[in-house]
Design an enzyme around this catalytic site. Structure first.
Site, PDB file in Angstrom:
ATOM      1  N   CYS A  84      45.133 -21.653  -8.037  1.00 55.08           N
ATOM      2  CA  CYS A  84      45.485 -22.119  -6.855  1.00 55.08           C
ATOM      3  C   CYS A  84      46.254 -23.464  -7.175  1.00 55.08           C
ATOM      4  O   CYS A  84      45.625 -24.314  -7.535  1.00 55.08           O
ATOM      5  CB  CYS A  84      44.627 -22.394  -5.847  1.00 55.08           C
ATOM      6  SG  CYS A  84      45.198 -23.107  -4.325  1.00 55.08           S
ATOM      7  N   CYS A 198      53.198 -21.703  -6.469  1.00 49.98           N
ATOM      8  CA  CYS A 198      51.996 -21.074  -5.610  1.00 49.98           C
ATOM      9  C   CYS A 198      51.598 -19.631  -6.244  1.00 49.98           C
ATOM     10  O   CYS A 198      52.486 -18.771  -6.694  1.00 49.98           O
ATOM     11  CB  CYS A 198      52.356 -20.857  -4.174  1.00 49.98           C
ATOM     12  SG  CYS A 198      51.318 -19.907  -3.259  1.00 49.98           S
TER      13      CYS A 198
END
Length: 232
Positions: A84, A198
């Site tokens: 993440c 991302c």
């Protein structure tokens, strides 16, 4: 030679966690099952949303990041990786609470990109609002001489739509289309490469999809984890 155990602090989201594990498997040269590295995964999807926290609209994920990191440490992981990007906003505070290293995906990828693509001086960034606000990429990549180009306001709304309304829900193709269109805008603005900033973007956008290199920090993280796990 004693191999080190990889710990994945995951769940942000679950599919990105599975994608990182698959990248580790594919990056490992093996002849048999026993040649693979030992990986401990805690996919904790209950960790609060990182972007909402950075925007001041949700609880901090740090307590649960620490709790999950301690679980991995107790289970025997020698180091931790996090699929993440936005969670790296909390990297320094998380590292203070743990005795084992937590790799920094964004710094690592900046260094690897500079080494592999010295010709790239401008890179377009596809990332969540939280990652953009935290300026994680600017802090790391500009040290390597790479200017970060962000999408325009309307395009960034489409990036967030792709991440949260499509990819995180398993609806990949509409998310892929939105991100491809956003990439074209970044290239038109001068980007010589596009960053999957991302981990949901990494699921649907790959090198070869565009006329410029697609840079995947999660792939860099997987390869570094394999290298470290092999031991000295």
């Amino acid at each position: 030679m004693v191999k080190k155990i990889i710990g994945i602090l995951g769940g942000m989201g679950p599919e990105a966690t599975a994608d990182l594990y698959m990248k580790i498997i594919r990056a490992t040269k093996v002849q048999r099952d026993q040649d693979h590295h030992r990986v401990i995964i805690d996919s904790n999807a209950k960790i609060p949303d990182r972007t909402a926290a950075i925007r001041g609209k949700g609880p901090s994920p740090l307590p649960m990041l620490v709790e999950t990191g301690l679980n991995l440490q107790k289970a025997g992981a020698d180091f931790i990786i996090i699929p993440c990007n936005t969670a790296h906003h909390f990297h320094a505070e998380l590292q203070k609470k743990l005795k084992i290293p937590v790799l920094h995906m964004i710094r690592l990828s900046a260094e690897k990109t500079h080494a592999r693509h010295p010709e790239v001086k401008k890179a377009g960034l596809l990332a969540s609002d939280g990652t953009l606000m935290s300026r994680l990429y600017q802090q790391s990549w500009e040290k390597q001489g790479i200017e970060i180009i962000e999408p325009g306001m309307e395009t960034q709304r489409n990036v967030m739509k792709a991440i949260y309304q499509h990819i995180k829900r398993g609806d990949l193709e509409p998310g892929r289309k939105l991100l491809h269109d956003a990439s074209l805008e970044l290239i038109e603005a001068g980007a010589e490469a596009v960053i999957c900033g991302c981990t949901e973007v990494s699921i649907v956008l790959h090198d070869g999809d565009l006329t410029v290199p697609v840079l995947d920090p999660m792939q860099d993280l997987a390869e570094e984890a394999v290298r470290l796990s092999a031991g000295p």
